[in-house]
Design a protein around this motif. Structure first.
Motif, PDB file in Angstrom:
ATOM      1  N   GLY A 198       0.817  -1.211   0.000  1.00  0.00           N
ATOM      2  CA  GLY A 198       0.000   0.000   0.000  1.00  0.00           C
ATOM      3  C   GLY A 198       0.850   1.258   0.000  1.00  0.00           C
ATOM      4  O   GLY A 198       0.547   2.230  -0.719  1.00  0.00           O
ATOM      5  N   ALA A 199       1.931   1.250   0.796  1.00  0.00           N
ATOM      6  CA  ALA A 199       2.835   2.406   0.836  1.00  0.00           C
ATOM      7  C   ALA A 199       3.524   2.596  -0.518  1.00  0.00           C
ATOM      8  O   ALA A 199       3.747   3.731  -0.967  1.00  0.00           O
ATOM      9  N   ALA A 222       2.230   1.798  -3.453  1.00  0.00           N
ATOM     10  CA  ALA A 222       1.242   2.360  -4.369  1.00  0.00           C
ATOM     11  C   ALA A 222       1.039   3.854  -4.101  1.00  0.00           C
ATOM     12  O   ALA A 222       0.941   4.654  -5.045  1.00  0.00           O
ATOM     13  N   ASP A 223       0.988   4.241  -2.823  1.00  0.00           N
ATOM     14  CA  ASP A 223       0.810   5.655  -2.477  1.00  0.00           C
ATOM     15  C   ASP A 223       1.991   6.484  -2.981  1.00  0.00           C
ATOM     16  O   ASP A 223       1.806   7.563  -3.548  1.00  0.00           O
ATOM     17  N   ALA A 224       3.208   5.971  -2.753  1.00  0.00           N
ATOM     18  CA  ALA A 224       4.400   6.703  -3.170  1.00  0.00           C
ATOM     19  C   ALA A 224       4.448   6.824  -4.687  1.00  0.00           C
ATOM     20  O   ALA A 224       4.835   7.858  -5.233  1.00  0.00           O
ATOM     21  N   ARG A 225       4.029   5.768  -5.362  1.00  0.00           N
ATOM     22  CA  ARG A 225       3.990   5.790  -6.827  1.00  0.00           C
ATOM     23  C   ARG A 225       3.034   6.866  -7.310  1.00  0.00           C
ATOM     24  O   ARG A 225       3.327   7.629  -8.233  1.00  0.00           O
ATOM     25  N   GLY A 226       1.868   6.926  -6.675  1.00  0.00           N
ATOM     26  CA  GLY A 226       0.881   7.917  -7.064  1.00  0.00           C
ATOM     27  C   GLY A 226       1.334   9.339  -6.820  1.00  0.00           C
ATOM     28  O   GLY A 226       0.972  10.265  -7.554  1.00  0.00           O
ATOM     29  N   GLU A 227       2.171   9.536  -5.787  1.00  0.00           N
ATOM     30  CA  GLU A 227       2.655  10.876  -5.441  1.00  0.00           C
ATOM     31  C   GLU A 227       3.953  11.227  -6.158  1.00  0.00           C
ATOM     32  O   GLU A 227       4.446  12.350  -6.039  1.00  0.00           O
ATOM     33  N   ASP A 280       6.892  10.059  -5.455  1.00  0.00           N
ATOM     34  CA  ASP A 280       7.935  10.189  -4.431  1.00  0.00           C
ATOM     35  C   ASP A 280       8.886   9.005  -4.559  1.00  0.00           C
ATOM     36  O   ASP A 280       8.632   7.919  -4.027  1.00  0.00           O
ATOM     37  N   GLU A 298       9.017   5.481  -2.444  1.00  0.00           N
ATOM     38  CA  GLU A 298       8.783   4.251  -3.195  1.00  0.00           C
ATOM     39  C   GLU A 298       9.909   3.240  -2.928  1.00  0.00           C
ATOM     40  O   GLU A 298       9.664   2.046  -2.741  1.00  0.00           O
ATOM     41  N   ALA A 311       9.434   1.836   0.567  1.00  0.00           N
ATOM     42  CA  ALA A 311       8.344   0.857   0.612  1.00  0.00           C
ATOM     43  C   ALA A 311       8.764  -0.459  -0.032  1.00  0.00           C
ATOM     44  O   ALA A 311       8.404  -1.547   0.444  1.00  0.00           O
ATOM     45  N   ASP A 351       5.250   0.541 -13.276  1.00  0.00           N
ATOM     46  CA  ASP A 351       4.571   0.416 -11.985  1.00  0.00           C
ATOM     47  C   ASP A 351       5.007  -0.892 -11.308  1.00  0.00           C
ATOM     48  O   ASP A 351       4.770  -1.984 -11.843  1.00  0.00           O
TER      49      ASP A 351
END
Length: 243
Positions: free
Chosen positions: A133-134, A136-141, A143, A147, A150, A193
């Protein structure tokens, strides 16, 4: 191994001398003129001595009576130290490091995924899912550092899920190199991704399907190799498409 956290002049001296030693500016066995280096770096002998203690702890240098301070043979260096790994990348030895890392991962991680599928606990699944989950969040941001962190957390949790304490500590071997690899790949925007390939491993571990977990990890490592090749191309020619 954690990186050296010293700051200020002391930390700068450690980083500059460490990189010069790892980069080959000083030959193995070469005696260092501590006073001359201190004058060159414009620091006191006290700062030099404290900095050299840090480098000695990394296996880069040693000191003997009548001989002085000298560069240790490469065989004595702590090649798992995160600073030594970073200095290798910075001074042009990154390709060899990444090749060795990929070789070790191919030996360890497919077998670890197989065992994790057989032995994982609910807590292991939660840790793997949280890391994914972390990621995916970092990928979306966008960062890259988050990433990479995570990604390291996912692989650390997978090793822990084997239920083997010795195997779990392989994170000390893999993680510093993995973080450098991820910084290179994600920093150049060369990676696809990473979530789907990691999700495939987690799903197989969740289902207790050991053969599928092993194959999923092999697929993940193949993708990691492709991403690294793309990152190298991007580093050489930023205008070259990474697909």
């Amino acid at each position: 191994m954690p990186s050296y956290s010293g700051r200020g002049v002391h930390g700068q001296v450690v980083r500059r001398l460490g990189a010069r030693i790892v980069g080959g500016d000083f030959a193995e066995g070469e005696v260092l003129d501590v006073r001359a280096l201190g004058a060159e770096l414009d620091v006191s002998l006290t700062v030099m001595r404290e900095s050299l203690k840090v480098l000695a702890g990394k296996g880069l240098i040693d000191a003997r009576q009548k001989r002085g301070t000298f560069v240790c043979p490469r065989a004595a260096w702590n090649l798992l130290d995160s600073d030594v790994i970073r200095w290798r990348v910075e001074t042009g030895d990154g390709e060899r490091l990444m090749r060795d890392l990929a070789d070790v991962r191919s030996l360890v991680e497919p077998a670890a995924a197989h065992r994790a599928a057989l032995r994982r606990t609910e807590a292991d699944l939660l840790a793997l899912d949280a890391a994914l989950g972390a990621m995916a969040d970092a990928r979306g941001e966008g960062d890259a550092d988050a990433e990479a962190a995570a990604d390291a957390s996912f692989h650390r949790a997978l090793l822990a899920a084997t239920g083997n304490e010795l195997l779990a500590r392989f994170d000390l071997l893999l993680e510093p190199g993995l973080r450098e690899r991820d910084r290179l790949v994600h920093g150049h925007g060369a990676a696809d991704d990473p979530v789907p390939s990691h999700r495939a491993v987690l799903d197989a571990v969740w289902d207790r399907d050991a053969p599928r977990a092993e194959l999923a990890m092999l697929d993940l490592l193949a993708k990691a190799a492709d991403d690294l090749r793309s990152a190298r191309r991007a580093a050489v020619d930023p205008e070259t498409p990474t697909y």
